[in-house]
Design a protein around this motif. Structure first.
Motif, PDB file in Angstrom:
ATOM      1  N   ILE A 102     -58.924  -8.834  -6.538  1.00 14.11           N
ATOM      2  CA  ILE A 102     -57.663  -8.536  -6.044  1.00 14.11           C
ATOM      3  C   ILE A 102     -57.215  -7.231  -5.880  1.00 14.11           C
ATOM      4  CG2 ILE A 102     -55.536  -9.340  -6.205  1.00 14.11           C
ATOM      5  CD1 ILE A 102     -56.014 -11.965  -7.351  1.00 14.11           C
ATOM      6  N   ILE A 103     -56.755  -6.623  -4.935  1.00 13.81           N
ATOM      7  CA  ILE A 103     -56.360  -5.260  -4.709  1.00 13.81           C
ATOM      8  C   ILE A 103     -55.054  -5.139  -3.840  1.00 13.81           C
ATOM      9  CG2 ILE A 103     -58.518  -4.193  -4.727  1.00 13.81           C
ATOM     10  CD1 ILE A 103     -58.397  -3.791  -1.735  1.00 13.81           C
ATOM     11  N   GLY A 104     -54.229  -4.265  -4.293  1.00 12.67           N
ATOM     12  CA  GLY A 104     -52.890  -4.032  -3.568  1.00 12.67           C
ATOM     13  C   GLY A 104     -51.911  -3.308  -4.418  1.00 12.67           C
ATOM     14  N   LEU A 105     -50.730  -3.390  -4.322  1.00  8.23           N
ATOM     15  CA  LEU A 105     -49.725  -2.742  -4.950  1.00  8.23           C
ATOM     16  C   LEU A 105     -49.742  -2.984  -6.564  1.00  8.23           C
ATOM     17  CD1 LEU A 105     -46.615  -3.540  -3.121  1.00  8.23           C
ATOM     18  CD2 LEU A 105     -48.170  -1.709  -2.581  1.00  8.23           C
ATOM     19  N   GLY A 106     -49.841  -2.209  -7.453  1.00 10.14           N
ATOM     20  CA  GLY A 106     -49.882  -2.464  -8.913  1.00 10.14           C
ATOM     21  C   GLY A 106     -51.405  -2.618  -9.191  1.00 10.14           C
ATOM     22  N   THR A 107     -52.340  -2.228  -8.350  1.00 12.81           N
ATOM     23  CA  THR A 107     -53.957  -2.140  -8.806  1.00 12.81           C
ATOM     24  C   THR A 107     -53.849  -1.482 -10.128  1.00 12.81           C
ATOM     25  OG1 THR A 107     -54.542  -2.516  -6.593  1.00 12.81           O
ATOM     26  CG2 THR A 107     -56.219  -1.831  -8.301  1.00 12.81           C
ATOM     27  N   PRO A 108     -54.330  -2.117 -11.208  1.00 10.45           N
ATOM     28  CA  PRO A 108     -54.393  -1.090 -12.443  1.00 10.45           C
ATOM     29  C   PRO A 108     -55.508  -0.107 -12.453  1.00 10.45           C
ATOM     30  CG  PRO A 108     -55.265  -3.524 -13.016  1.00 10.45           C
ATOM     31  CD  PRO A 108     -54.730  -3.310 -11.376  1.00 10.45           C
ATOM     32  N   HIS A 110     -57.772   0.478 -14.564  1.00  6.29           N
ATOM     33  CA  HIS A 110     -59.160   0.432 -15.074  1.00  6.29           C
ATOM     34  C   HIS A 110     -59.981  -0.388 -14.013  1.00  6.29           C
ATOM     35  CE1 HIS A 110     -56.846  -3.511 -16.477  1.00  6.29           C
ATOM     36  NE2 HIS A 110     -58.189  -4.108 -16.187  1.00  6.29           N
ATOM     37  N   LEU A 111     -59.484  -0.977 -12.972  1.00  9.00           N
ATOM     38  CA  LEU A 111     -60.195  -1.494 -11.800  1.00  9.00           C
ATOM     39  C   LEU A 111     -60.635  -0.441 -11.068  1.00  9.00           C
ATOM     40  CD1 LEU A 111     -57.943  -4.796 -11.269  1.00  9.00           C
ATOM     41  CD2 LEU A 111     -60.130  -4.438 -12.658  1.00  9.00           C
ATOM     42  N   VAL A 112     -61.721  -0.883 -10.032  1.00  9.50           N
ATOM     43  CA  VAL A 112     -62.414   0.231  -9.487  1.00  9.50           C
ATOM     44  C   VAL A 112     -61.651   1.003  -8.439  1.00  9.50           C
ATOM     45  CG1 VAL A 112     -63.197  -1.626  -7.669  1.00  9.50           C
ATOM     46  CG2 VAL A 112     -64.577   0.759  -8.283  1.00  9.50           C
ATOM     47  N   VAL A 113     -60.713   0.281  -7.470  1.00 12.69           N
ATOM     48  CA  VAL A 113     -59.798   0.751  -6.773  1.00 12.69           C
ATOM     49  C   VAL A 113     -58.853   1.768  -7.373  1.00 12.69           C
ATOM     50  CG1 VAL A 113     -58.176   0.717  -4.824  1.00 12.69           C
ATOM     51  CG2 VAL A 113     -60.467  -0.774  -4.833  1.00 12.69           C
ATOM     52  N   GLY A 114     -58.046   1.201  -8.260  1.00 13.02           N
ATOM     53  CA  GLY A 114     -57.149   1.970  -9.254  1.00 13.02           C
ATOM     54  C   GLY A 114     -57.571   3.058  -9.768  1.00 13.02           C
ATOM     55  N   ASN A 115     -58.801   2.858 -10.168  1.00 11.97           N
ATOM     56  CA  ASN A 115     -59.415   4.121 -10.873  1.00 11.97           C
ATOM     57  C   ASN A 115     -59.775   5.268 -10.076  1.00 11.97           C
ATOM     58  OD1 ASN A 115     -62.302   5.564 -11.941  1.00 11.97           O
ATOM     59  ND2 ASN A 115     -60.903   5.170 -13.795  1.00 11.97           N
ATOM     60  N   PHE A 116     -60.315   4.969  -8.834  1.00  7.69           N
ATOM     61  CA  PHE A 116     -60.424   5.971  -7.936  1.00  7.69           C
ATOM     62  C   PHE A 116     -59.133   6.652  -7.464  1.00  7.69           C
ATOM     63  CE2 PHE A 116     -64.374   3.378  -6.130  1.00  7.69           C
ATOM     64  CZ  PHE A 116     -65.092   3.917  -7.011  1.00  7.69           C
ATOM     65  N   LEU A 117     -58.231   5.928  -7.345  1.00  9.75           N
ATOM     66  CA  LEU A 117     -57.014   6.462  -7.061  1.00  9.75           C
ATOM     67  C   LEU A 117     -56.399   7.423  -7.949  1.00  9.75           C
ATOM     68  CD1 LEU A 117     -55.152   3.604  -4.852  1.00  9.75           C
ATOM     69  CD2 LEU A 117     -55.736   5.659  -4.290  1.00  9.75           C
ATOM     70  N   GLN A 118     -56.620   6.862  -9.356  1.00 11.90           N
ATOM     71  CA  GLN A 118     -56.017   7.719 -10.592  1.00 11.90           C
ATOM     72  C   GLN A 118     -56.690   9.000 -10.284  1.00 11.90           C
ATOM     73  OE1 GLN A 118     -57.224   6.639 -14.421  1.00 11.90           O
ATOM     74  NE2 GLN A 118     -55.422   7.125 -15.178  1.00 11.90           N
ATOM     75  N   GLN A 119     -57.821   9.000 -10.098  1.00 15.19           N
ATOM     76  CA  GLN A 119     -58.693  10.266 -10.076  1.00 15.19           C
ATOM     77  C   GLN A 119     -58.285  11.021  -8.846  1.00 15.19           C
ATOM     78  OE1 GLN A 119     -62.944  10.466 -11.321  1.00 15.19           O
ATOM     79  NE2 GLN A 119     -62.717   8.355 -11.146  1.00 15.19           N
ATOM     80  N   ILE A 120     -58.088  10.704  -7.925  1.00 11.42           N
ATOM     81  CA  ILE A 120     -58.065  11.305  -6.590  1.00 11.42           C
ATOM     82  C   ILE A 120     -56.561  12.043  -6.593  1.00 11.42           C
ATOM     83  CG2 ILE A 120     -57.445  11.313  -4.165  1.00 11.42           C
ATOM     84  CD1 ILE A 120     -59.545   9.355  -3.890  1.00 11.42           C
ATOM     85  N   ASN A 121     -55.470  11.384  -7.327  1.00 11.51           N
ATOM     86  CA  ASN A 121     -54.006  11.683  -7.398  1.00 11.51           C
ATOM     87  C   ASN A 121     -53.905  12.559  -8.341  1.00 11.51           C
ATOM     88  OD1 ASN A 121     -53.181   9.863  -5.279  1.00 11.51           O
ATOM     89  ND2 ASN A 121     -52.778   8.285  -6.668  1.00 11.51           N
ATOM     90  N   SER A 122     -54.875  12.789  -9.434  1.00 10.94           N
ATOM     91  CA  SER A 122     -54.762  13.831 -10.468  1.00 10.94           C
ATOM     92  C   SER A 122     -55.305  15.202 -10.009  1.00 10.94           C
ATOM     93  CB  SER A 122     -55.568  13.384 -11.721  1.00 10.94           C
ATOM     94  OG  SER A 122     -56.989  13.307 -11.473  1.00 10.94           O
ATOM     95  N   MET A 123     -55.853  15.165  -8.726  1.00 13.12           N
ATOM     96  CA  MET A 123     -56.447  16.264  -8.202  1.00 13.12           C
ATOM     97  C   MET A 123     -55.120  17.262  -7.283  1.00 13.12           C
ATOM     98  SD  MET A 123     -59.979  14.955  -6.911  1.00 13.12           S
ATOM     99  CE  MET A 123     -60.917  13.677  -7.731  1.00 13.12           C
ATOM    100  N   ASN A 124     -55.309  18.451  -7.342  1.00  9.27           N
ATOM    101  CA  ASN A 124     -54.377  19.213  -6.549  1.00  9.27           C
ATOM    102  C   ASN A 124     -54.867  19.165  -5.058  1.00  9.27           C
ATOM    103  OD1 ASN A 124     -52.538  19.935  -8.526  1.00  9.27           O
ATOM    104  ND2 ASN A 124     -54.025  21.417  -9.293  1.00  9.27           N
ATOM    105  N   HIS A 125     -55.836  20.283  -4.674  1.00 10.04           N
ATOM    106  CA  HIS A 125     -56.442  20.183  -3.438  1.00 10.04           C
ATOM    107  C   HIS A 125     -58.072  19.661  -3.345  1.00 10.04           C
ATOM    108  CE1 HIS A 125     -52.393  21.844  -1.962  1.00 10.04           C
ATOM    109  NE2 HIS A 125     -52.457  22.706  -3.256  1.00 10.04           N
ATOM    110  N   GLU A 126     -58.659  19.881  -4.367  1.00  8.46           N
ATOM    111  CA  GLU A 126     -59.901  19.472  -4.485  1.00  8.46           C
ATOM    112  C   GLU A 126     -60.593  18.944  -5.884  1.00  8.46           C
ATOM    113  OE1 GLU A 126     -62.229  23.846  -5.250  1.00  8.46           O
ATOM    114  OE2 GLU A 126     -61.271  23.546  -3.266  1.00  8.46           O
ATOM    115  N   GLY A 127     -61.414  18.653  -6.033  1.00 11.19           N
ATOM    116  CA  GLY A 127     -61.955  17.881  -7.328  1.00 11.19           C
ATOM    117  C   GLY A 127     -63.167  17.338  -7.144  1.00 11.19           C
TER     118      GLY A 127
END
Length: 238
Positions: A102-108, A110-127
């Motif tokens: 299950i994916i969507g609003l509030g995806t935690p 520790h799940l794959v999509v939420g983890n990818f987004l967490q990493q990407i959002n922690s970057m400024n312009h590259e990473g």
């Protein structure tokens, strides 16, 4: 009380799940059953997990796919299912739903999509985006679709005493999800495979058989994964 949905459970966050967590999952299920004996809801939905199957060796997974050495968490969800179905009767209308990814609003995170987004959002312009095996493909379902489907199941007499897959019957490549997230971010991102994120016996592709689901609720228009990701991205950015 009309409908009770039991989705509370200890999960293997950071791959940690012990005997106390196992017992907690069983006790939570027993508590819901005890409550239900007293208040007699019209329908109870227990949320199970794909993990009950253990190591999945087939592409298409149905409700009767062979159970193959599930881990402790999977065994706890299997025990929850057994407990609830033993108690089930026409006087105690109950069904067990096995959601896929299950994916969507509030995806935690520790799940794959939420983890990818967490990493990407922690970057400024590259990473650097650290990933596991991106060559696999899995069945993802929008959280809003999952809620609507469970509502339909709760109002169908044909779902009594059943174990039902909650899935789209379609596999999406993880690399396609990653590429979509990177493109949407507008950032310059390098992909690096993190060995600690790789899983043993990770089969290339599997997805759920939703024949039983559609036989009960009828045809259903599932949200495409691109639309779900757009909603998820906007939520995380906000």
């Amino acid at each position: 009380c009309d409908i009770v949905i039991h989705g509370a459970a200890k999960s293997p966050y950071n791959n940690k799940f012990n005997s106390k967590d196992f017992k907690a999952n069983i006790l939570m299920t027993e508590s819901v059953i005890k409550y239900s004996k007293k208040f007699r809801p019209k329908k109870i939905i227990f949320l199970s997990s794909l993990s009950v199957h253990g190591t999945i060796m087939s592409k298409e997974v149905n409700e009767k796919t062979k159970i193959n050495k599930p881990d402790l968490y999977g065994r706890s969800k299997l025990a929850q299912t057994d407990l609830s179905l033993i108690w089930q009767s026409k006087q105690n209308p109950l069904l067990v739903v096995r959601p896929f990814n299950i994916i969507g609003l509030g995806t935690p995170n520790h799940l794959v999509v939420g983890n990818f987004l967490q990493q990407i959002n922690s970057m400024n312009h590259e990473g650097i985006l650290r990933t596991g095996n991106l060559s696999t493909a899995r069945d993802f379902i929008d959280i809003d679709d999952a809620v609507r489907i469970m509502w339909k199941l709760a109002h169908s007499d044909r779902s009594y005493g059943e174990v039902i897959n909650l899935c789209r019957n379609e596999a999406v490549k993880i690399i396609d999800i990653v590429n979509y997230l990177i493109e949407s971010s507008g950032k310059k991102i390098e992909l690096i495979t993190d060995k600690s994120r790789l899983r043993k016996n990770d089969i290339p592709i599997h997805y759920g058989d939703n024949t039983k689901l559609k036989d009960i609720i009828g045809e259903f228009k599932f949200t495409d994964w691109n639309t779900t990701l757009r909603k998820t991205i906007n939520y995380h950015v906000a």
